[in-house]
Design a protein around this motif. Structure first.
Motif, PDB file in Angstrom:
ATOM      1  N   ALA A   1       0.834  -1.207   0.000  1.00 34.59           N
ATOM      2  CA  ALA A   1       0.000   0.000   0.000  1.00 34.59           C
ATOM      3  C   ALA A   1       0.870   1.259   0.000  1.00 34.59           C
ATOM      4  O   ALA A   1       0.594   2.207  -0.742  1.00 34.59           O
ATOM      5  CB  ALA A   1      -0.921  -0.007   1.216  1.00 34.59           C
ATOM      6  N   GLU A   2       1.911   1.277   0.831  1.00 40.71           N
ATOM      7  CA  GLU A   2       2.801   2.432   0.858  1.00 40.71           C
ATOM      8  C   GLU A   2       3.527   2.580  -0.473  1.00 40.71           C
ATOM      9  O   GLU A   2       3.634   3.667  -1.030  1.00 40.71           O
ATOM     10  CB  GLU A   2       3.825   2.297   1.984  1.00 40.71           C
ATOM     11  CG  GLU A   2       4.784   3.465   2.061  1.00 40.71           C
ATOM     12  CD  GLU A   2       5.866   3.312   3.116  1.00 40.71           C
ATOM     13  OE1 GLU A   2       6.726   4.211   3.185  1.00 40.71           O
ATOM     14  OE2 GLU A   2       5.880   2.309   3.837  1.00 40.71           O
ATOM     15  N   PHE A   3       4.010   1.466  -1.004  1.00 42.00           N
ATOM     16  CA  PHE A   3       4.739   1.472  -2.271  1.00 42.00           C
ATOM     17  C   PHE A   3       3.878   2.028  -3.407  1.00 42.00           C
ATOM     18  O   PHE A   3       4.333   2.849  -4.210  1.00 42.00           O
ATOM     19  CB  PHE A   3       5.216   0.052  -2.585  1.00 42.00           C
ATOM     20  CG  PHE A   3       5.854  -0.098  -3.922  1.00 42.00           C
ATOM     21  CD1 PHE A   3       7.082   0.488  -4.200  1.00 42.00           C
ATOM     22  CD2 PHE A   3       5.238  -0.840  -4.914  1.00 42.00           C
ATOM     23  CE1 PHE A   3       7.677   0.346  -5.446  1.00 42.00           C
ATOM     24  CE2 PHE A   3       5.830  -0.989  -6.152  1.00 42.00           C
ATOM     25  CZ  PHE A   3       7.047  -0.394  -6.419  1.00 42.00           C
TER      26      PHE A   3
ATOM     27  N   ALA B   1       6.517   3.791 -12.327  1.00 44.40           N
ATOM     28  CA  ALA B   1       6.368   4.300 -10.957  1.00 44.40           C
ATOM     29  C   ALA B   1       5.275   3.563 -10.199  1.00 44.40           C
ATOM     30  O   ALA B   1       4.187   3.342 -10.714  1.00 44.40           O
ATOM     31  CB  ALA B   1       6.069   5.795 -10.989  1.00 44.40           C
ATOM     32  N   GLY B   2       5.602   3.171  -8.972  1.00 47.88           N
ATOM     33  CA  GLY B   2       4.632   2.507  -8.108  1.00 47.88           C
ATOM     34  C   GLY B   2       4.332   1.083  -8.496  1.00 47.88           C
ATOM     35  O   GLY B   2       3.338   0.505  -8.048  1.00 47.88           O
ATOM     36  N   SER B   3       5.196   0.479  -9.314  1.00 49.77           N
ATOM     37  CA  SER B   3       4.943  -0.895  -9.745  1.00 49.77           C
ATOM     38  C   SER B   3       6.242  -1.693  -9.802  1.00 49.77           C
ATOM     39  O   SER B   3       7.331  -1.154  -9.643  1.00 49.77           O
ATOM     40  CB  SER B   3       4.271  -0.905 -11.127  1.00 49.77           C
ATOM     41  OG  SER B   3       5.147  -0.396 -12.107  1.00 49.77           O
ATOM     42  N   ASP B   4       6.089  -2.991 -10.026  1.00 50.20           N
ATOM     43  CA  ASP B   4       7.243  -3.873 -10.145  1.00 50.20           C
ATOM     44  C   ASP B   4       7.825  -3.712 -11.548  1.00 50.20           C
ATOM     45  O   ASP B   4       7.173  -3.988 -12.543  1.00 50.20           O
ATOM     46  CB  ASP B   4       6.821  -5.326  -9.915  1.00 50.20           C
ATOM     47  CG  ASP B   4       7.994  -6.285  -9.883  1.00 50.20           C
ATOM     48  OD1 ASP B   4       9.080  -5.934 -10.390  1.00 50.20           O
ATOM     49  OD2 ASP B   4       7.836  -7.387  -9.345  1.00 50.20           O
ATOM     50  N   ALA B   5       9.055  -3.242 -11.611  1.00 44.55           N
ATOM     51  CA  ALA B   5       9.706  -2.965 -12.897  1.00 44.55           C
ATOM     52  C   ALA B   5      10.723  -4.041 -13.266  1.00 44.55           C
ATOM     53  O   ALA B   5      11.544  -3.832 -14.158  1.00 44.55           O
ATOM     54  CB  ALA B   5      10.381  -1.602 -12.837  1.00 44.55           C
TER      55      ALA B   5
ATOM     56  N   ASP C   1      12.913  -3.153   1.185  1.00 43.54           N
ATOM     57  CA  ASP C   1      12.386  -4.320   0.488  1.00 43.54           C
ATOM     58  C   ASP C   1      10.866  -4.317   0.568  1.00 43.54           C
ATOM     59  O   ASP C   1      10.280  -3.859   1.561  1.00 43.54           O
ATOM     60  CB  ASP C   1      12.900  -5.610   1.122  1.00 43.54           C
ATOM     61  CG  ASP C   1      14.410  -5.738   1.008  1.00 43.54           C
ATOM     62  OD1 ASP C   1      14.947  -5.405  -0.059  1.00 43.54           O
ATOM     63  OD2 ASP C   1      15.045  -6.149   1.996  1.00 43.54           O
ATOM     64  N   LEU C   2      10.229  -4.837  -0.473  1.00 42.93           N
ATOM     65  CA  LEU C   2       8.773  -4.999  -0.433  1.00 42.93           C
ATOM     66  C   LEU C   2       8.429  -6.039   0.619  1.00 42.93           C
ATOM     67  O   LEU C   2       9.040  -7.107   0.667  1.00 42.93           O
ATOM     68  CB  LEU C   2       8.225  -5.441  -1.796  1.00 42.93           C
ATOM     69  CG  LEU C   2       7.990  -4.371  -2.832  1.00 42.93           C
ATOM     70  CD1 LEU C   2       7.530  -4.991  -4.143  1.00 42.93           C
ATOM     71  CD2 LEU C   2       6.970  -3.352  -2.352  1.00 42.93           C
ATOM     72  N   ALA C   3       7.457  -5.728   1.447  1.00 42.53           N
ATOM     73  CA  ALA C   3       7.022  -6.673   2.469  1.00 42.53           C
ATOM     74  C   ALA C   3       6.333  -7.849   1.789  1.00 42.53           C
ATOM     75  O   ALA C   3       5.624  -7.663   0.796  1.00 42.53           O
ATOM     76  CB  ALA C   3       6.085  -5.993   3.446  1.00 42.53           C
TER      77      ALA C   3
ATOM     78  N   ASP D   1       6.916  12.739 -10.053  1.00 40.56           N
ATOM     79  CA  ASP D   1       7.316  13.634  -8.963  1.00 40.56           C
ATOM     80  C   ASP D   1       7.505  12.900  -7.638  1.00 40.56           C
ATOM     81  O   ASP D   1       7.984  13.477  -6.667  1.00 40.56           O
ATOM     82  CB  ASP D   1       6.282  14.750  -8.788  1.00 40.56           C
ATOM     83  CG  ASP D   1       6.205  15.640 -10.015  1.00 40.56           C
ATOM     84  OD1 ASP D   1       7.274  15.916 -10.605  1.00 40.56           O
ATOM     85  OD2 ASP D   1       5.096  16.038 -10.390  1.00 40.56           O
ATOM     86  N   ASP D   2       7.107  11.656  -7.589  1.00 35.02           N
ATOM     87  CA  ASP D   2       7.246  10.801  -6.403  1.00 35.02           C
ATOM     88  C   ASP D   2       7.315   9.372  -6.923  1.00 35.02           C
ATOM     89  O   ASP D   2       6.322   8.665  -6.962  1.00 35.02           O
ATOM     90  CB  ASP D   2       6.054  11.011  -5.472  1.00 35.02           C
ATOM     91  CG  ASP D   2       6.217  10.270  -4.160  1.00 35.02           C
ATOM     92  OD1 ASP D   2       7.316   9.751  -3.885  1.00 35.02           O
ATOM     93  OD2 ASP D   2       5.222  10.206  -3.398  1.00 35.02           O
TER      94      ASP D   2
END
Length: 128
Positions: free
Chosen positions: A57-59, A97-101, A125-127, A66-67
């Motif tokens: 959720a935070e990720f 952004a905001g995803s698994d790349a 690290d992603l939880a 811009d973020d």
């Protein structure tokens, strides 16, 4: 008439990417942000981030240029200050952004220097 239309179409396709059309002042501002980012992501800061777990959720909140956070192989990188400096163009990082790349990252052969530079942007690290 046909040749003129063909040439106009050809030159329209050859417009430089948006990342190359940035003004000199904007590039200077981005360079100073990059220097600040390098100072912030020093070895002690990276070491402290090594144990940080970042929730999905935070990720997901960091999903624009811009973020901009991306994940590669479960590791999260805050590349906000690098978006406009990315050699492949700002769209590459902004789109991820905001995803698994991971898949996009593996499609392109990155130099050892590029991989070493990524370490500066590591924040945790992603939880699971």
């Amino acid at each position: 008439e046909y040749m003129g239309t063909t040439l106009a179409f050809f030159f329209a396709l050859r417009q430089p990417p948006r990342s190359q059309m940035l003004s000199l002042a904007r590039r200077a501002a981005m360079a100073s942000r990059l220097v600040a980012s390098r100072l912030l992501h020093s070895a002690p800061v990276r070491a402290a981030a090594a144990g940080r777990q970042i929730s999905a959720a935070e990720f997901a909140k960091h999903n624009n240029e811009d973020d901009c956070w991306i994940a590669i192989d479960g590791k999260v990188y805050d590349v906000t200050d690098y978006v406009y400096a990315h050699p492949g163009g700002d769209e590459v990082l902004a789109d991820a952004a905001g995803s698994d790349a991971t898949a996009a990252f593996r499609k392109v052969e990155h130099s050892p220097e590029a991989i070493a530079e990524m370490r500066k942007f590591y924040i945790g690290d992603l939880a699971p």
